[in-house]
Design a protein around this motif. Structure first.
Motif, PDB file in Angstrom:
ATOM      1  N   ASN A 315      31.825 104.515  68.722  1.00 53.98           N
ATOM      2  CA  ASN A 315      32.448 104.614  70.028  1.00 53.98           C
ATOM      3  C   ASN A 315      33.187 105.956  70.173  1.00 53.98           C
ATOM      4  OD1 ASN A 315      34.001 104.194  72.303  1.00 53.98           O
ATOM      5  ND2 ASN A 315      34.317 102.038  71.878  1.00 53.98           N
ATOM      6  N   ASP A 319      32.171 109.049  72.581  1.00 51.44           N
ATOM      7  CA  ASP A 319      33.177 109.557  73.531  1.00 51.44           C
ATOM      8  C   ASP A 319      33.200 111.086  73.458  1.00 51.44           C
ATOM      9  OD1 ASP A 319      33.865 106.936  73.925  1.00 51.44           O
ATOM     10  OD2 ASP A 319      35.874 107.070  73.060  1.00 51.44           O
ATOM     11  N   MET A 333      21.251 105.410  72.607  1.00 48.16           N
ATOM     12  CA  MET A 333      21.313 105.356  71.152  1.00 48.16           C
ATOM     13  C   MET A 333      20.146 104.521  70.642  1.00 48.16           C
ATOM     14  SD  MET A 333      24.395 104.036  68.683  1.00 48.16           S
ATOM     15  CE  MET A 333      24.474 102.305  69.119  1.00 48.16           C
TER      16      MET A 333
ATOM     17  N   GLN B 167      34.012  98.138  80.017  1.00 44.32           N
ATOM     18  CA  GLN B 167      34.016  97.429  78.744  1.00 44.32           C
ATOM     19  C   GLN B 167      34.853  96.168  78.867  1.00 44.32           C
ATOM     20  OE1 GLN B 167      35.151 100.283  75.701  1.00 44.32           O
ATOM     21  NE2 GLN B 167      33.085 101.099  75.746  1.00 44.32           N
ATOM     22  N   PHE B 249      23.128  93.728  70.890  1.00 37.61           N
ATOM     23  CA  PHE B 249      22.466  94.831  70.188  1.00 37.61           C
ATOM     24  C   PHE B 249      23.036  95.102  68.806  1.00 37.61           C
ATOM     25  CE2 PHE B 249      25.842  97.007  72.571  1.00 37.61           C
ATOM     26  CZ  PHE B 249      26.374  97.836  71.597  1.00 37.61           C
ATOM     27  N   TYR B 252      28.294  92.894  63.880  1.00 34.93           N
ATOM     28  CA  TYR B 252      29.161  93.553  62.922  1.00 34.93           C
ATOM     29  C   TYR B 252      29.961  92.518  62.127  1.00 34.93           C
ATOM     30  CZ  TYR B 252      27.776  97.508  65.758  1.00 34.93           C
ATOM     31  OH  TYR B 252      27.023  98.446  66.423  1.00 34.93           O
ATOM     32  N   PHE B 256      31.707  89.750  64.940  1.00 32.08           N
ATOM     33  CA  PHE B 256      31.959  90.661  66.048  1.00 32.08           C
ATOM     34  C   PHE B 256      30.584  91.134  66.542  1.00 32.08           C
ATOM     35  CE2 PHE B 256      32.746  95.005  67.593  1.00 32.08           C
ATOM     36  CZ  PHE B 256      33.726  94.747  68.532  1.00 32.08           C
ATOM     37  N   ALA B 258      28.268  92.960  69.645  1.00 31.27           N
ATOM     38  CA  ALA B 258      28.312  93.837  70.815  1.00 31.27           C
ATOM     39  C   ALA B 258      27.139  93.525  71.731  1.00 31.27           C
ATOM     40  CB  ALA B 258      28.269  95.290  70.368  1.00 31.27           C
ATOM     41  N   LEU B 279      29.811  96.992  78.490  1.00 30.79           N
ATOM     42  CA  LEU B 279      29.792  96.647  77.064  1.00 30.79           C
ATOM     43  C   LEU B 279      30.701  95.446  76.822  1.00 30.79           C
ATOM     44  CD1 LEU B 279      29.035  97.416  74.085  1.00 30.79           C
ATOM     45  CD2 LEU B 279      31.151  98.753  74.051  1.00 30.79           C
ATOM     46  N   GLN B 281      32.396  93.246  73.948  1.00 30.93           N
ATOM     47  CA  GLN B 281      32.679  93.179  72.523  1.00 30.93           C
ATOM     48  C   GLN B 281      33.264  91.787  72.261  1.00 30.93           C
ATOM     49  OE1 GLN B 281      34.091  97.018  70.781  1.00 30.93           O
ATOM     50  NE2 GLN B 281      34.305  97.623  72.912  1.00 30.93           N
ATOM     51  N   ARG B 430      24.142  90.924  57.947  1.00 34.40           N
ATOM     52  CA  ARG B 430      24.082  91.071  56.503  1.00 34.40           C
ATOM     53  C   ARG B 430      23.530  89.829  55.814  1.00 34.40           C
ATOM     54  NH1 ARG B 430      26.870  95.725  53.918  1.00 34.40           N
ATOM     55  NH2 ARG B 430      25.069  96.741  54.793  1.00 34.40           N
ATOM     56  N   ARG B 586      18.483  97.863  61.758  1.00 36.53           N
ATOM     57  CA  ARG B 586      19.719  98.548  62.114  1.00 36.53           C
ATOM     58  C   ARG B 586      20.041  98.362  63.590  1.00 36.53           C
ATOM     59  NH1 ARG B 586      21.192 101.098  57.857  1.00 36.53           N
ATOM     60  NH2 ARG B 586      19.705 101.985  56.407  1.00 36.53           N
ATOM     61  N   ALA B 587      21.325  98.399  63.874  1.00 35.41           N
ATOM     62  CA  ALA B 587      21.752  98.375  65.273  1.00 35.41           C
ATOM     63  C   ALA B 587      21.388  99.726  65.903  1.00 35.41           C
ATOM     64  CB  ALA B 587      23.258  98.149  65.343  1.00 35.41           C
ATOM     65  N   PRO B 588      21.097  99.764  67.168  1.00 40.18           N
ATOM     66  CA  PRO B 588      21.038  98.649  68.107  1.00 40.18           C
ATOM     67  C   PRO B 588      19.662  97.970  68.135  1.00 40.18           C
ATOM     68  CG  PRO B 588      20.734 100.704  69.293  1.00 40.18           C
ATOM     69  CD  PRO B 588      20.931 101.072  67.844  1.00 40.18           C
ATOM     70  N   VAL B 592      20.686 101.616  73.433  1.00 48.98           N
ATOM     71  CA  VAL B 592      21.864 101.379  74.271  1.00 48.98           C
ATOM     72  C   VAL B 592      22.358 102.710  74.839  1.00 48.98           C
ATOM     73  CG1 VAL B 592      24.235 100.545  74.306  1.00 48.98           C
ATOM     74  CG2 VAL B 592      22.540  99.398  72.893  1.00 48.98           C
ATOM     75  N   ILE B 597      28.663 102.666  75.706  1.00 50.85           N
ATOM     76  CA  ILE B 597      29.547 102.619  74.545  1.00 50.85           C
ATOM     77  C   ILE B 597      30.818 103.412  74.824  1.00 50.85           C
ATOM     78  CG2 ILE B 597      29.716 103.316  72.118  1.00 50.85           C
ATOM     79  CD1 ILE B 597      26.719 102.608  71.921  1.00 50.85           C
ATOM     80  N   VAL B 598      30.682 104.466  75.620  1.00 48.39           N
ATOM     81  CA  VAL B 598      31.851 105.301  75.946  1.00 48.39           C
ATOM     82  C   VAL B 598      32.791 104.569  76.911  1.00 48.39           C
ATOM     83  CG1 VAL B 598      32.553 107.420  77.122  1.00 48.39           C
ATOM     84  CG2 VAL B 598      30.636 107.462  75.504  1.00 48.39           C
TER      85      VAL B 598
END
Lengths: 417, 998
Positions: A315, A319, A333, B167, B249, B252, B256, B258, B279, B281, B430, B586-588, B592, B597-598
């Motif tokens: 993140n 940014d 991404m 977000q 996507f 974690y 968690f 996303a 987004l 979370q 995992r 692997r993500a995503p 995305v 994400i920003v």
């Protein structure tokens, strides 16, 4: 070794590419070697290659727990530069840059070294002071690094946002034109193939579980998941796991391991001409030959061996990227991943003999080891072959953390690499 | 005017009738609201949508979902809203949508890049590692630019993104990933059992495989109808949040997850108040993974022509979108589920050329149903090649055991090699997958987090079993998180279709030894022979195979290709699949958007901006500001016609002649309180503190363990158990952390409490000969005479009627005070002091003058004179180390041999021979300016200014053996010649220090 060339490809194209050989062998371990390198990453493979090529060592093995090039060599963002502050660093990294230039021909493997320029952005007065100090020092060391005004920086990298109303406007940049990128996998494979051709045994899926020593303390070999393998000398080049291996010889290493993440975007047509790094806004970016934007930033805050990291780090990284390059906000991404970086107290590597005779260590490259690969392997081979460091790595001892003779690039730049 | 869509099948599909016209490569087409771009193009008979990455082969639409590797387009809403590489199978159309094909020139049908296809035998896997090396310079100058131009897919946007993204953070008891039958059932069960539930699905319409599985029944009605009722019920439940168009996507640590929600990309004219994407979370008590399975294609020669697609995709286009993918359709399959596609199409009036089944003769239900409809079924046969250029026109079929080929004309070819469970998110959590030998697929094995996989993603093939499993999982998750005991009622009357079976790897005709182009990874143009070549070249790990061939590295991340690639590699290696390994998920899960994400963290909100209480005043005065960490600090106060140098010259002169006001509010401040406060200070700072009297101040130095200077600042003792500590502006947070770290881990027995008070106190430095006169009329209850309040003392009292901590201290070498007042009063007190100051001609000065004034006195700035490699001895601060102290942080470090060795760099002053020359900060110092490169560098200039007060330039430097070099002439080499300098002491102004009390 069959020489690679466009003619060889053309010949093979006519017969369905049936004539290519394995790029490296898959030998069974011998009972003893003159030198065993633990870790088949770029640094380890380069060490083996130069030991065979320049020091006439004939009987070498590289042992790898997983698959060669699968650690940080295959996970990093491939930035190459040598504009370091201190003489010791500048000379070592520049030795590497000189080897990069010509490595494809030396290995007969296209490692795609691409000196497109590495530009580091200054966002405040302190950055300007630090970069100017680097530029002056580099100039007197004969290393290219030049100061650019914001306008010159934008000319060199058109996507750059140099507006004054940015949160951290750009006050200038330091540019090393010889800096750039290379294809990370090709570096591992190229060294593996060239080393294999010189008789080096590369043994994958072979984990070292112990280091055996004789009564007088000298190394005699390593225990592995494929049995004991004798060795007159052992060089440990295992990045984040070096501490664990060295502990097997009762050597405590001043290392901490952190997850470091990176990501790539979907591939697009050429949109980004060089490498840009910003320590203040904190991210770096380049575009691969395939077209992906390759992006990275800082380590996670906590020490860990897990090759993954938190979303919040990505993140912050994105940014920063979108702040500097607002047009990339609509890019996507594609893939993110993590590696484990081994960090010393002064953030410079250890490339040295150890208190155990016959045991050598090459580690602690932190977040910046890829760029040093050829130079690191070259001087480490010298150190092992001669049981004495090369002048370029003489300062990179373990003892410096006792004496305080540090090579603290991070402190000098007030940032991580 | 767009032609009516001719492949639309009346009576089929679930879309309405509201038309939506759109363009593709400039041509207008008619679609229906609810169409994806892919379904709308197919409705118009358009199959050619893109070009592949490497060979520029014409490509069509493979899938009806997120796994699409081929049908990628650029969507242009307006010039600043372009998006490359959009999957046509996901993008919904809206009236006026503009889509443009990618990676072709001059047009999609006639692409010059297709020459790569003719030369494709040259471009084998990894060929680029073997060539482009001669001549050496040509890589950089010629080959690489050409390769770069040919690579990439879409074109990156080139204008700043005008959209905004938001977000959300959410907690729930049960998070359900995937809104197919399994996800709907799990969410329903969890909700009915009393849990707070979030259910997300990547599609616009929830339902998953029910979108095409027309024969499935639940509660004795079509399963699709059951699903829609269940979703409506969930949506109406205020403890449940249903998120369509939302892709989970990333999975974690600690549950968690996303999620990326697409909010407006499907709307014709979005409300500008809406974010483009959002987004989520989510922290979930339990996660139910119901991500389904993805159908694999068959790996045979020329399996990539437009019109060749997954059987389930064709069925989705028919049953959900009401579109027939062709007029004469062939099927090539290794399992039963593809038969249903043929059956549905046939029933809808589409001719089925033949079903080619690679398996030996079978008389299962599906086969009988197909035969009953008059469809020719060729068991034990394979498609060995296809014809057609921009669209498939025929398939060549033969028995799997050699024999004559029969060419059958088709205009679409459906394929199915079976179903790959989507274990991506499970694996990201995992969890470890395990290979199931019987079904030849990887399934969830060992769990690492509080989650459970259900349905097709767990390898459960039939709807009956899926619903049972999902209900049980949802119920259990709810009970575990809420402690409730309620159970959910199970639906009755459930029957579904068969999805089991299939194959991995190549089909007859594309086996090892053949040279046909049988694609494994469509987008990256990886063929079966590329994978075999990689193995031949020594790539024996699947990670090596992946990296060497780029299999699975395209924008679809190998959703259809990874298992085939693995099987082909395993076959040539002579190993079983699990021992070849599996590449990491692997993500995503799907790409995305960076902006998602920003979120809002851009521009002003990229990083918090910290402003002092006095900031508005400085702004009104026209001050220039500089960024110091997150702070905006007043840099200088230019008057009309002044540049920075003139302003600074005036400010510096005024301070020494009369007085100046400086806003020092950004300095870090920490209150150290408690019975052991002095003891703690003894440990953290080099100086002695026990004997510092209450009411006195001391300049403190803080070291790291390695003995190098970490921070500095003036510390006042307010009471025997209370210290007011100041830090550098940039160092405040890390000093606080450093202190807490020691307090909590090394000295937890000390009774000390630390409080950051940086923001609580505004600090106004009043410096200069008239400083006391300026503050005197405003101060109450403090005797500020020299006798009562000498230099380096602190008093508490009032100023302008508000509380103050008044420090008598100086960072200019003049008599000075630092007035601390509660931040809310900062500006008012500043203005009062300013008014007093005006009587004496005082000025306001900024950070630049502050720097010059302190440099004139040789006072260091941590971070400028020091850089983490400077000890107190180096900086000439030996006096600040308590000589009798037995311990403080860094004391051992300081004793290390190199820190007490000769030849260290020490802080000195420099005078340029030409007094007007101002050195550049960061410039290096040498003894011999004529030495060739590399030169021997003795040190560097840390600070350098023009000093109006001294009438010459001044500089501070770190210089090897500096204190032994007093009076020596040295050189500062610059690109245009070396500058001669003399080594001096560090104090340039008032060396006796009399002005502190002057």
């Amino acid at each position: 070794m069959r020489k690679y060339s466009v003619f060889a490809i053309a010949r093979e194209a006519m017969r369905g590419h049936k004539g290519w050989n394995e790029q490296w062998g898959s030998p069974e371990p011998k009972s003893e070697y003159d030198v065993i390198i633990v870790g088949a990453g770029g640094h380890g493979l380069a060490t083996a290659y130069y030991l065979a090529k320049e020091h006439g060592v004939r009987n070498i093995a590289v042992l790898e727990k997983g698959w060669l090039g699968g650690g940080n060599t295959g996970r990093n963002t491939t930035i190459i530069r040598s504009n370091y502050l201190y003489d010791e660093s500048a000379k070592l990294y520049d030795h590497a840059v000189k080897l990069w230039d010509g490595l494809s021909q030396d290995l007969n493997y296209n490692v795609m070294y691409s000196p497109r320029g590495v530009m580091m952005l200054a966002h405040n007065v302190h950055d300007v002071q630090v970069f100017k100090r680097h530029i002056h020092s580099n100039r007197l060391n004969g290393i290219d690094n030049e100061w650019l005004t914001p306008e010159e920086a934008k000319e060199f990298c058109p996507p750059l946002n140099i507006t004054k109303n940015a949160r951290y406007p750009i006050m200038g940049a330091a540019l090393q034109r010889r800096g750039g990128t290379a294809r990370h996998d090709a570096v591992a494979w190229g060294y593996a193939r060239a080393a294999s051709a010189r008789g080096v045994d590369i043994i994958q899926n072979c984990e070292v579980t112990g280091i055996r020593r004789s009564g007088n303390g000298h190394v005699t070999g390593v225990e592995t998941t494929r049995g004991f393998i004798g060795a007159k000398k052992v060089g440990v080049v295992a990045a984040g796991h070096t501490s664990v291996l060295m502990q097997m010889a009762d050597v405590r290493m001043p290392l901490e391991s952190y997850p470091l993440q990176a990501l790539v975007s979907e591939p697009v047509k050429p949109a980004f001409p060089c490498v840009v790094m910003s320590n203040t806004v904190h991210a770096y970016i380049s575009q691969s030959d395939k077209g992906e934007l390759v992006i990275g930033a800082g380590t996670d805050q906590y020490i860990s061996y897990s090759q993954t990291g938190g979303l919040h780090i990505l993140n912050h990284t994105l940014d920063a990227i979108c702040e500097m390059f607002p047009m990339f906000a609509r890019m996507k991404m594609l893939r993110s991943w993590g590696g484990i970086v081994d960090v010393t107290p002064d953030r410079s590597p250890i490339l040295a003999k150890t208190p155990v005779p016959g045991l050598y260590v090459n580690c602690g490259w932190g977040t910046g080891g890829f760029k040093a690969t050829p130079g690191s392997g070259h001087v480490f081979a010298h150190t092992i072959a001669n049981d004495n460091p090369h002048p370029l790595n003489a300062a990179y001892t373990l003892e410096r953390f006792r004496s305080g003779r540090l090579i603290d690039e991070a402190a000098a730049a007030a940032v991580a690499h | 005017m767009a032609e009516p869509a001719s492949f639309r099948v009346s009576g089929k599909g679930r879309l309405g009738s509201k038309g939506a016209n759109f363009t593709f490569d400039g041509a207008s087409y008619q679609g229906v609201e609810g169409d994806t771009l892919a379904s709308a193009l197919l409705a118009n008979g358009v199959h050619l949508v893109g070009r592949s990455f490497k060979y520029h082969r014409p490509r069509g639409i493979l899938s009806a979902g997120a796994e699409e590797p081929n049908a990628l387009v650029n969507i242009e809403r307006d010039p600043s809203r372009k998006v490359p590489n959009v999957r046509a199978t996901v993008q919904e159309i809206y009236p006026g949508l503009k889509a443009v094909s990618q990676n072709r020139w001059p047009s999609l049908a006639y692409d010059v890049g297709e020459v790569n296809n003719i030369a494709s035998p040259m471009f084998s896997a990894g060929f680029y590692y073997k060539t482009f090396m001669w001549p050496k310079k040509a890589w950089e100058k010629f080959y690489e630019p050409k390769i770069r131009a040919a690579a990439g897919l879409g074109v990156a946007p080139d204008l700043p993104d005008p959209d905004h993204y938001s977000q959300r953070f959410a907690h729930c008891d049960v998070l359900v990933l995937g809104g197919g039958a399994a996800g709907i059932a799990a969410a329903t069960a969890a909700a009915e059992s009393g849990a707070r539930v979030i259910l997300c699905d990547e599609q616009a319409d929830l339902g998953g495989a029910l979108r095409f599985e027309a024969g499935a029944m639940v509660e004795n009605k079509p399963a699709w109808d059951w699903a829609q009722e269940a979703i409506a019920k969930l949506a109406a439940n205020d403890r449940v949040r249903v998120l369509p168009r939302t892709t989970a996507f990333g999975y974690y640590a600690q549950n968690f997850v996303a999620l990326a929600e697409r909010v407006t990309d499907h709307l014709a004219s979005p409300n500008p108040g809406l974010p483009r994407e959002r987004l989520w979370q989510v922290r979930a008590g339990r996660v139910v993974i119901a991500t389904g399975a993805i159908e694999r294609h068959m790996v045979f020669a020329d399996n990539d022509r437009p019109g060749i697609m997954l059987a389930s995709a064709a069925r989705t286009y028919l049953n959900h979108y009401g579109v027939s993918v062709g007029r004469k359709v062939g099927v090539f399959t290794a399992n039963d589920s593809a038969y249903q596609a043929a059956i549905d199409l046939k029933k809808a009036g589409t001719e089925i050329a033949a079903i080619v089944d690679i398996r030996p003769a079978s008389e299962g239900d599906a086969v009988q149903q197909a035969r009953a409809l008059g469809i020719e079924v060729l068991s034990g046969h394979a498609v060995v090649k296809t014809g057609g250029r921009l669209r498939v026109s025929s398939m060549a079929v033969r028995s799997v055991n050699v024999g004559a080929e029969r060419v059958i004309p088709v205009d679409a070819l459906l394929m199915s090699a079976g179903w790959t469970p989507s274990v991506h998110l499970f694996s990201q959590s995992r969890g470890r997958v395990a290979f199931d030998e019987a079904s030849q697929r990887f399934l969830p094995g060992t769990y690492a987090q509080a989650c459970v996989s259900v349905g097709a993603s767990n390898g459960t093939d039939r709807l009956e079993a899926t619903l049972e499993e999902a209900y049980a999982a949802g119920e259990k998750a709810a009970k575990e998180t809420t402690g409730g005991t309620k159970s959910a009622a199970r639906p009755a009357g459930v029957s579904g279709e068969a999805f089991a079976g299939g194959m991995l790897g190549t089909t007859p005709g594309a086996e090892n030894g053949t040279t046909v182009a049988a694609f494994v990874d469509f987008q990256n143009d990886v063929t079966a022979k590329d994978i075999r070549l990689a193995v031949r070249e020594g790539m024996h790990s699947i990670e090596h195979v992946k990296r060497f061939t780029t299999n699975g590295m395209a924008t679809d991340q190998g959703k259809t290709s990874n298992m085939h690639g693995l099987a082909i590699a395993a076959e040539v290696l002579g190993k079983d699949i699990p021992s070849v390994g599996l590449t990491t998920f692997r993500a995503p899960y799907t790409p995305v958007t960076f902006g998602t994400i920003v979120g809002h963290a851009k521009g002003e909100l990229f990083d918090p901006t910290r402003r002092t209480p006095i900031h508005p005043w400085a702004e009104a005065q026209g001050a220039a500001f500089e960024d110091v960490g997150q702070w905006k600090r007043a840099w200088y106060f230019p008057r009309a016609g002044e540049d920075m140098h003139r302003a600074v010259d005036r400010e510096c002169k005024t301070v020494r002649e009369t007085a100046g006001l400086f806003d020092a509010s950004t300095l870090g401040k920490i209150e150290v309180v408690g019975p052991d406060a002095a003891k703690f200070m003894e440990i953290l700072y080099t100086n002695p503190w026990e004997k510092l009297e209450v009411g006195r101040c001391r300049y403190g130095i803080m070291l790291r363990e390695d003995g190098f200077i970490y921070d500095d600042g003036v510390v006042g003792r307010l009471a025997s158990d209370r210290f007011h500590v100041t830090t550098t502006t940039g160092g405040a947070p890390r000093v606080m952390n450093h202190m807490e770290d020691y307090l909590q881990t090394e000295f937890p027995d000390l009774k000390v409490w630390l409080t950051s008070i940086t923001e609580q106190w505004a600090v106004i430095a009043v410096q200069g000969p008239n400083s006391r006169k300026i503050i005197e009329p405003l101060v109450e209850g403090i005797d500020i005479s020299d006798a009562a309040m000498p230099h380096m003392s602190v008093r508490e009292g009032r100023i302008c009627g508000v509380p103050t901590r008044l420090f008598r201290m100086s960072f200019t070498g003049e008599r000075g005070f630092e007035v601390n007042v509660p931040a809310d009063y900062g500006q008012a007190v500043w203005e009062a002091l300013w008014a007093e100051g005006q009587k004496y001609g005082a000025c306001a000065y900024g950070t630049e003058s502050m720097h010059v004034l302190r440099a004139e006195k040789g006072y260091i700035i941590v971070g400028q004179e020091t850089d983490g490699t400077v000890s107190p001895y180096d900086a000439g601060l030996d006096w600040a180390i308590g000589k009798k102290k037995r311990d403080f942080v860094g004391i051992r470090g300081l004793k290390r041999s190199d820190l007490v060795a000769d030849g260290r760099k020490q802080l000195v002053g420099l005078r340029t021979k030409n007094p007007r020359t101002v050195l550049e900060e960061g410039a290096q110092i040498v003894a011999n300016p004529r030495e060739p490169v590399p030169m021997t560098m003795l040190g560097h200039v840390t600070s350098s200014y023009w000093s109006e007060n001294c009438g010459h330039s001044i500089a501070l430097a770190l210089l090897q053996n500096g204190r032994k070099r007093m009076g020596q002439t040295l050189w500062v080499p610059m690109p245009d010649g070396a500058i001669e300098v003399e080594v001096t002491g560090t104090v340039f102004f008032d060396p006796e220090g009399g002005r502190l009390n002057g």
